[in-house]
Design a protein around this motif. Sequence first.
Motif, PDB file in Angstrom:
ATOM      1  N   SER A  14       1.024  -1.228   0.198  1.00 32.86           N
ATOM      2  CA  SER A  14      -0.088   0.082  -0.016  1.00 32.86           C
ATOM      3  C   SER A  14       0.821   1.280  -0.010  1.00 32.86           C
ATOM      4  CB  SER A  14      -1.004   0.082   1.135  1.00 32.86           C
ATOM      5  OG  SER A  14      -0.299  -0.229   2.307  1.00 32.86           O
ATOM      6  N   SER A  15       1.950   1.318   0.509  1.00 34.80           N
ATOM      7  CA  SER A  15       2.870   2.307   0.603  1.00 34.80           C
ATOM      8  C   SER A  15       3.149   2.943  -0.704  1.00 34.80           C
ATOM      9  CB  SER A  15       4.000   1.952   1.521  1.00 34.80           C
ATOM     10  OG  SER A  15       4.862   1.324   1.021  1.00 34.80           O
ATOM     11  N   GLY A  24      -6.681   9.850  -1.328  1.00 35.08           N
ATOM     12  CA  GLY A  24      -7.611   8.707  -0.608  1.00 35.08           C
ATOM     13  C   GLY A  24      -6.789   7.635   0.167  1.00 35.08           C
ATOM     14  N   SER A  25      -5.195   7.913   0.033  1.00 39.10           N
ATOM     15  CA  SER A  25      -4.488   7.098   0.737  1.00 39.10           C
ATOM     16  C   SER A  25      -4.232   7.366   2.223  1.00 39.10           C
ATOM     17  CB  SER A  25      -2.925   7.086   0.128  1.00 39.10           C
ATOM     18  OG  SER A  25      -2.377   8.597   0.146  1.00 39.10           O
ATOM     19  N   LYS A  26      -3.625   6.410   3.008  1.00 38.26           N
ATOM     20  CA  LYS A  26      -3.502   6.726   4.419  1.00 38.26           C
ATOM     21  C   LYS A  26      -2.111   7.007   4.660  1.00 38.26           C
ATOM     22  CE  LYS A  26      -7.353   3.547   5.197  1.00 38.26           C
ATOM     23  NZ  LYS A  26      -7.694   2.290   6.033  1.00 38.26           N
ATOM     24  N   PRO A  27      -1.701   8.070   5.184  1.00 36.47           N
ATOM     25  CA  PRO A  27      -0.332   8.540   5.474  1.00 36.47           C
ATOM     26  C   PRO A  27       0.612   7.894   6.735  1.00 36.47           C
ATOM     27  CG  PRO A  27      -1.684  10.115   6.228  1.00 36.47           C
ATOM     28  CD  PRO A  27      -2.452   9.186   5.675  1.00 36.47           C
ATOM     29  N   ASN A  28      -0.058   7.056   7.381  1.00 40.97           N
ATOM     30  CA  ASN A  28       0.398   6.419   8.735  1.00 40.97           C
ATOM     31  C   ASN A  28       1.476   5.484   8.519  1.00 40.97           C
ATOM     32  OD1 ASN A  28      -1.690   5.004   7.788  1.00 40.97           O
ATOM     33  ND2 ASN A  28      -1.615   3.844   9.974  1.00 40.97           N
ATOM     34  N   GLU A  29       1.578   4.771   7.451  1.00 39.72           N
ATOM     35  CA  GLU A  29       2.352   3.852   7.242  1.00 39.72           C
ATOM     36  C   GLU A  29       3.219   4.103   5.730  1.00 39.72           C
ATOM     37  OE1 GLU A  29       1.838   1.204  10.373  1.00 39.72           O
ATOM     38  OE2 GLU A  29       3.582   1.365   9.070  1.00 39.72           O
ATOM     39  N   GLN A  30       4.607   4.223   5.790  1.00 44.90           N
ATOM     40  CA  GLN A  30       5.259   4.330   4.428  1.00 44.90           C
ATOM     41  C   GLN A  30       6.491   3.446   4.426  1.00 44.90           C
ATOM     42  OE1 GLN A  30       6.036   8.674   4.179  1.00 44.90           O
ATOM     43  NE2 GLN A  30       4.243   8.895   2.963  1.00 44.90           N
ATOM     44  N   LYS A  53      -2.378   4.065 -11.496  1.00 47.51           N
ATOM     45  CA  LYS A  53      -3.918   4.694 -11.365  1.00 47.51           C
ATOM     46  C   LYS A  53      -4.885   3.959 -12.284  1.00 47.51           C
ATOM     47  CE  LYS A  53      -6.292   9.036 -11.517  1.00 47.51           C
ATOM     48  NZ  LYS A  53      -6.046  10.624 -11.675  1.00 47.51           N
ATOM     49  N   GLU A  54      -4.341   3.784 -13.737  1.00 50.94           N
ATOM     50  CA  GLU A  54      -5.263   3.068 -14.740  1.00 50.94           C
ATOM     51  C   GLU A  54      -5.604   1.811 -14.066  1.00 50.94           C
ATOM     52  OE1 GLU A  54      -4.850   1.370 -19.253  1.00 50.94           O
ATOM     53  OE2 GLU A  54      -3.163   2.858 -18.365  1.00 50.94           O
ATOM     54  N   ALA A  55      -4.616   0.827 -13.292  1.00 51.74           N
ATOM     55  CA  ALA A  55      -4.819  -0.285 -13.057  1.00 51.74           C
ATOM     56  C   ALA A  55      -5.945  -0.305 -11.872  1.00 51.74           C
ATOM     57  CB  ALA A  55      -3.806  -0.783 -12.363  1.00 51.74           C
ATOM     58  N   THR A  56      -5.765   0.755 -11.015  1.00 54.78           N
ATOM     59  CA  THR A  56      -7.053   0.924  -9.891  1.00 54.78           C
ATOM     60  C   THR A  56      -8.320   1.224 -10.569  1.00 54.78           C
ATOM     61  OG1 THR A  56      -5.258   2.155  -8.630  1.00 54.78           O
ATOM     62  CG2 THR A  56      -7.611   2.281  -8.104  1.00 54.78           C
ATOM     63  N   GLU A  57      -8.319   1.907 -11.726  1.00 53.83           N
ATOM     64  CA  GLU A  57      -9.721   2.164 -12.299  1.00 53.83           C
ATOM     65  C   GLU A  57     -10.032   0.803 -13.079  1.00 53.83           C
ATOM     66  OE1 GLU A  57     -11.763   4.967 -12.248  1.00 53.83           O
ATOM     67  OE2 GLU A  57     -10.378   5.580 -10.676  1.00 53.83           O
ATOM     68  N   GLN A  58      -9.131   0.054 -13.467  1.00 57.71           N
ATOM     69  CA  GLN A  58      -9.679  -1.365 -14.160  1.00 57.71           C
ATOM     70  C   GLN A  58     -10.096  -2.279 -12.805  1.00 57.71           C
ATOM     71  OE1 GLN A  58      -6.344  -3.128 -16.352  1.00 57.71           O
ATOM     72  NE2 GLN A  58      -5.967  -1.324 -17.189  1.00 57.71           N
ATOM     73  N   TYR A  59      -9.766  -2.099 -12.018  1.00 60.68           N
ATOM     74  CA  TYR A  59     -10.126  -2.865 -10.848  1.00 60.68           C
ATOM     75  C   TYR A  59     -11.606  -2.416 -10.320  1.00 60.68           C
ATOM     76  CZ  TYR A  59     -10.511  -5.397  -6.153  1.00 60.68           C
ATOM     77  OH  TYR A  59     -10.846  -6.302  -5.447  1.00 60.68           O
ATOM     78  N   ARG A  60     -11.766  -1.036 -10.185  1.00 65.39           N
ATOM     79  CA  ARG A  60     -12.990  -0.591  -9.985  1.00 65.39           C
ATOM     80  C   ARG A  60     -14.085  -1.094 -10.695  1.00 65.39           C
ATOM     81  NH1 ARG A  60     -15.338   3.851  -8.015  1.00 65.39           N
ATOM     82  NH2 ARG A  60     -13.607   4.953  -7.436  1.00 65.39           N
ATOM     83  N   SER A 173      -5.749   3.406  -3.887  1.00 65.06           N
ATOM     84  CA  SER A 173      -4.425   2.710  -4.263  1.00 65.06           C
ATOM     85  C   SER A 173      -4.233   1.704  -2.960  1.00 65.06           C
ATOM     86  CB  SER A 173      -3.593   3.269  -4.540  1.00 65.06           C
ATOM     87  OG  SER A 173      -3.081   4.321  -3.582  1.00 65.06           O
ATOM     88  N   GLY A 174      -4.435   2.049  -1.779  1.00 64.01           N
ATOM     89  CA  GLY A 174      -4.197   1.421  -0.754  1.00 64.01           C
ATOM     90  C   GLY A 174      -5.097   0.008  -0.628  1.00 64.01           C
ATOM     91  N   MET A 175      -6.284   0.328  -0.815  1.00 66.72           N
ATOM     92  CA  MET A 175      -7.325  -0.958  -0.963  1.00 66.72           C
ATOM     93  C   MET A 175      -7.023  -1.779  -2.158  1.00 66.72           C
ATOM     94  SD  MET A 175     -11.014   0.963  -0.960  1.00 66.72           S
ATOM     95  CE  MET A 175     -11.526   2.225   0.427  1.00 66.72           C
ATOM     96  N   LEU A 176      -6.425  -1.292  -3.184  1.00 67.10           N
ATOM     97  CA  LEU A 176      -6.160  -2.214  -4.251  1.00 67.10           C
ATOM     98  C   LEU A 176      -5.077  -3.281  -3.763  1.00 67.10           C
ATOM     99  CD1 LEU A 176      -6.560  -3.124  -7.197  1.00 67.10           C
ATOM    100  CD2 LEU A 176      -4.755  -1.312  -7.795  1.00 67.10           C
ATOM    101  N   LEU A 177      -3.931  -2.565  -3.400  1.00 63.50           N
ATOM    102  CA  LEU A 177      -2.694  -3.459  -3.114  1.00 63.50           C
ATOM    103  C   LEU A 177      -3.140  -4.437  -1.668  1.00 63.50           C
ATOM    104  CD1 LEU A 177       0.171  -4.063  -4.548  1.00 63.50           C
ATOM    105  CD2 LEU A 177      -1.542  -2.117  -5.147  1.00 63.50           C
ATOM    106  N   THR A 178      -3.382  -3.756  -0.926  1.00 65.16           N
ATOM    107  CA  THR A 178      -3.839  -4.573   0.544  1.00 65.16           C
ATOM    108  C   THR A 178      -4.785  -5.790   0.169  1.00 65.16           C
ATOM    109  OG1 THR A 178      -3.628  -2.613   1.745  1.00 65.16           O
ATOM    110  CG2 THR A 178      -4.690  -4.466   2.818  1.00 65.16           C
ATOM    111  N   GLY A 179      -5.682  -5.569  -0.898  1.00 66.95           N
ATOM    112  CA  GLY A 179      -6.531  -6.366  -1.273  1.00 66.95           C
ATOM    113  C   GLY A 179      -6.021  -7.589  -1.999  1.00 66.95           C
ATOM    114  N   ALA A 180      -4.576  -7.362  -2.667  1.00 65.68           N
ATOM    115  CA  ALA A 180      -4.168  -8.558  -3.132  1.00 65.68           C
ATOM    116  C   ALA A 180      -3.598  -9.655  -2.257  1.00 65.68           C
ATOM    117  CB  ALA A 180      -2.760  -7.971  -3.901  1.00 65.68           C
TER     118      ALA A 180
END
Length: 290
Positions: A14-15, A24-30, A53-60, A173-180
């Motif tokens: 996610s970082s 929309g990202s969360k800055p507490n972890e990098q 960003k395009e990958a995120t839209e495809q996933y949406r 993007s955080g949701m996308l990668l964490t979801g993997a």
Amino acid sequence: MQTRNLLTAAVLCSSIFFSACGAGSKPNEQHPAAASPKTADTAAPAASGDQLKEATEQYRKYVIEQCDAFVKATGEFAAAIKAGDLKKSQDLYAPTRMYYERIEPIAEALGDLDPNIDAREGDVDEKEWRGFHRIEKGLWEGKTTQGQEAYADQLLSDSKLLRAKVETVDIDSGMLLTGAVEPLNEVSSSKVTGEEERYSRTDLYDFAANVEGAGKIFEVLKPELQKKDAALAKTIESRFADLTKALEPYKKGNGYVLYNELTPDQTKKLSQAIDALAEPLSNMGKTLGA
């Protein structure tokens, strides 16, 4: 349900996106690289950011498609319950859940929707317990649809609310990668024990849907990963194929055999196949951020 392991991998993944996409990202972890001052070669991350960003839209789009199918299937499931058709209700239970399980990490980010839809007995107060597993208990342990009509209506309403929220929420993007990694972690840490589908024993449907959901995320990220590390992309693709192959012997018609028909050795092998995929998948984040 909230996952318990592979947190480090999720944070690393996610970082990358926190730095690449921002909104929309969360800055507490990098990742350390994301926190360091910009250097002269910042052009490459900017280009990657566009691709990601395009990958995120495809996933949406994928999530919305799954939500549409989920609402339709839930309507049919609820109708069978309200018609008093026990067999049809049981037959529709697991296939309906698969649409939800493919996108569960997104639902987990939308307030109370996940516990309302997917809480197991004991996860919430008895008075608040509703959703799939409440109905599951009635259909298999009680062997009746009676008393489940109101829960069926609630489930259909919640599925429609999920669809509405997904339409407007910023699937960052955080949701996308964490979801993997979350779906695989959930299978490995808890579902492999058979605790998810305690009454119906339809756990393998959940397994397959979780793998498919994670596979979709890899699919949209694969082109960018291939540019950075073709060998890693090939390894992940191969491990997904191995895991899919490991599930194949347990297919039955359009579904899967009951989980209690598997031997301890068979469940162990499934768990090992999941872990074999999780390790390279967890490295995808660091590679894309390099």
